[in-house]
Design a protein around this motif. Structure first.
Motif, PDB file in Angstrom:
ATOM      1  N   VAL A  68       0.864  -1.179   0.000  1.00  0.00           N
ATOM      2  CA  VAL A  68       0.000   0.000   0.000  1.00  0.00           C
ATOM      3  C   VAL A  68       0.901   1.230   0.000  1.00  0.00           C
ATOM      4  O   VAL A  68       1.882   1.294   0.752  1.00  0.00           O
ATOM      5  CB  VAL A  68      -0.933   0.028   1.227  1.00  0.00           C
ATOM      6  N   LYS A  69       0.572   2.202  -0.866  1.00  0.00           N
ATOM      7  CA  LYS A  69       1.350   3.445  -0.961  1.00  0.00           C
ATOM      8  C   LYS A  69       0.438   4.626  -0.675  1.00  0.00           C
ATOM      9  O   LYS A  69      -0.614   4.776  -1.292  1.00  0.00           O
ATOM     10  CB  LYS A  69       1.957   3.581  -2.360  1.00  0.00           C
ATOM     11  N   THR A  76       4.312   0.644   2.299  1.00  0.00           N
ATOM     12  CA  THR A  76       4.363  -0.386   3.347  1.00  0.00           C
ATOM     13  C   THR A  76       5.410  -1.438   3.001  1.00  0.00           C
ATOM     14  O   THR A  76       5.868  -1.537   1.862  1.00  0.00           O
ATOM     15  CB  THR A  76       3.011  -1.096   3.488  1.00  0.00           C
ATOM     16  N   ASN A  77       5.773  -2.243   3.978  1.00  0.00           N
ATOM     17  CA  ASN A  77       6.441  -3.500   3.686  1.00  0.00           C
ATOM     18  C   ASN A  77       5.451  -4.394   2.950  1.00  0.00           C
ATOM     19  O   ASN A  77       4.244  -4.154   2.972  1.00  0.00           O
ATOM     20  CB  ASN A  77       6.882  -4.181   4.987  1.00  0.00           C
ATOM     21  N   ASN A 136       2.966  -0.868   8.962  1.00  0.00           N
ATOM     22  CA  ASN A 136       2.059  -0.930   7.817  1.00  0.00           C
ATOM     23  C   ASN A 136       0.751  -0.212   8.107  1.00  0.00           C
ATOM     24  O   ASN A 136       0.213   0.519   7.263  1.00  0.00           O
ATOM     25  CB  ASN A 136       1.798  -2.383   7.424  1.00  0.00           C
ATOM     26  N   GLY A 137       0.218  -0.417   9.311  1.00  0.00           N
ATOM     27  CA  GLY A 137      -1.018   0.253   9.690  1.00  0.00           C
ATOM     28  C   GLY A 137      -0.865   1.764   9.739  1.00  0.00           C
ATOM     29  O   GLY A 137      -1.755   2.504   9.316  1.00  0.00           O
ATOM     30  N   GLY A 176      -1.687   1.216  18.600  1.00  0.00           N
ATOM     31  CA  GLY A 176      -3.026   0.707  18.356  1.00  0.00           C
ATOM     32  C   GLY A 176      -3.378   0.484  16.901  1.00  0.00           C
ATOM     33  O   GLY A 176      -4.540   0.190  16.593  1.00  0.00           O
ATOM     34  N   TYR A 177      -2.409   0.604  15.997  1.00  0.00           N
ATOM     35  CA  TYR A 177      -2.701   0.295  14.589  1.00  0.00           C
ATOM     36  C   TYR A 177      -2.807  -1.217  14.394  1.00  0.00           C
ATOM     37  O   TYR A 177      -3.651  -1.685  13.627  1.00  0.00           O
ATOM     38  CB  TYR A 177      -1.622   0.888  13.679  1.00  0.00           C
TER      39      TYR A 177
END
Length: 276
Positions: A68-69, A76-77, A136-137, A176-177
């Motif tokens: 995701v960009k 993200t990884n 990532n989150g 909390g992500y």
């Protein structure tokens, strides 16, 4: 039959059958490949979960793997499993591999064979598995999406001392992500933005639960998987419908998603809240 206050009704049997299905398919593959080709074995465990999700997700929701960009150019990884809205444009798509914008993402999952302290907390390529999921989150930038870690087996001690473990210490540093972890079929961790429902302390926290068959049903039966996998899937489906069609989330559907009498709070570990 009624054990420990829980009746093994259809909904509870369905929850338990999810774990039984995942474990049976995983073991079937391992019988064939034995100790070789562990990379393929690991990839197949992602495929098991992807194929299951494809059967139960509503129309308009797809499952893939990729990146995701965001609009700041941050990437993200690589994410093992991405659940996303089909109608949104993709930056790239080839088969199951996608590169998406954050607006289309409903959920992300990291899939691992076995949870160990080392796997979850030790850095590899700069990030531990927990840190990778959290990062990532944050790049996606939306705490409303589902963000989970799913492991088929577990070797971490999951008892009243868990709150003082290296894993709990790593979790306490999150924002909390990352919001849901199933560590094997027995052990479940959930993030609460407004504090645990069973606590007067309303600080943000992660709560750890023992959802083993023995703990919930009151008897020890060989090879009976626990309910953590089922509750992981239920939390994912709740998130999907909250984002896609919140009207479906009526009392009957919640009873189907969460069939434990009195809820899972009765099975929270002693010292099971990890405050952040």
């Amino acid at each position: 039959m009624d054990y420990g206050g829980n009746r093994m009704n259809g909904e509870l049997m369905y929850q338990q059958s999810i774990a039984a299905e995942f474990v049976a398919i995983k073991d079937r593959v391992r019988y064939f490949i034995k100790d070789s080709h562990w990379g393929e074995d690991g990839r197949y465990k992602e495929v098991i979960l992807i194929n299951y999700l494809r059967r139960i997700l509503p129309n308009g929701v797809s499952v893939g793997t990729g990146f995701v960009k965001n609009n700041r150019g941050e990437l993200t990884n690589q994410i093992d499993i991405i659940i996303y809205k089909e109608q949104y444009p993709k930056l790239f798509s080839e088969g199951d591999f996608v590169i998406l914008m954050p607006e289309s993402v409903i959920g992300i999952i990291e899939v691992k064979s076995t949870s160990t302290t080392g796997l979850l907390t030790y850095k590899r390529n700069g990030l531990s598995v927990i840190e990778k999921a959290e990062r990532n989150g944050k790049i996606i930038g939306n705490k409303r999406i589902f963000n989970g870690i799913f492991t088929y087996d577990n070797k971490i001690n999951f008892n009243s001392e868990f709150a003082y473990s290296t894993v709990a210490e790593k979790i306490s540093k999150l924002e909390g992500y990352l919001n849901c972890l199933s560590l094997g079929s027995n052990n479940f961790i959930k993030y609460w933005e407004e504090g645990s429902p069973s606590s007067y302390d309303k600080r943000k926290c992660y709560s750890a639960y023992n959802l083993s068959y023995k703990k919930i049903m009151g008897e020890d039966v060989n090879n009976m998987q626990g309910f953590s996998f089922g509750y992981f899937i239920s939390n994912l489906m709740e998130t999907v419908y909250k984002i896609i069609t919140p009207d479906i989330l009526n009392k009957q559907y919640f009873e189907f998603l969460y069939p434990l009498e009195g809820g899972k709070e009765s099975y929270k570990l002693q010292n099971g809240d990890i405050y952040i």
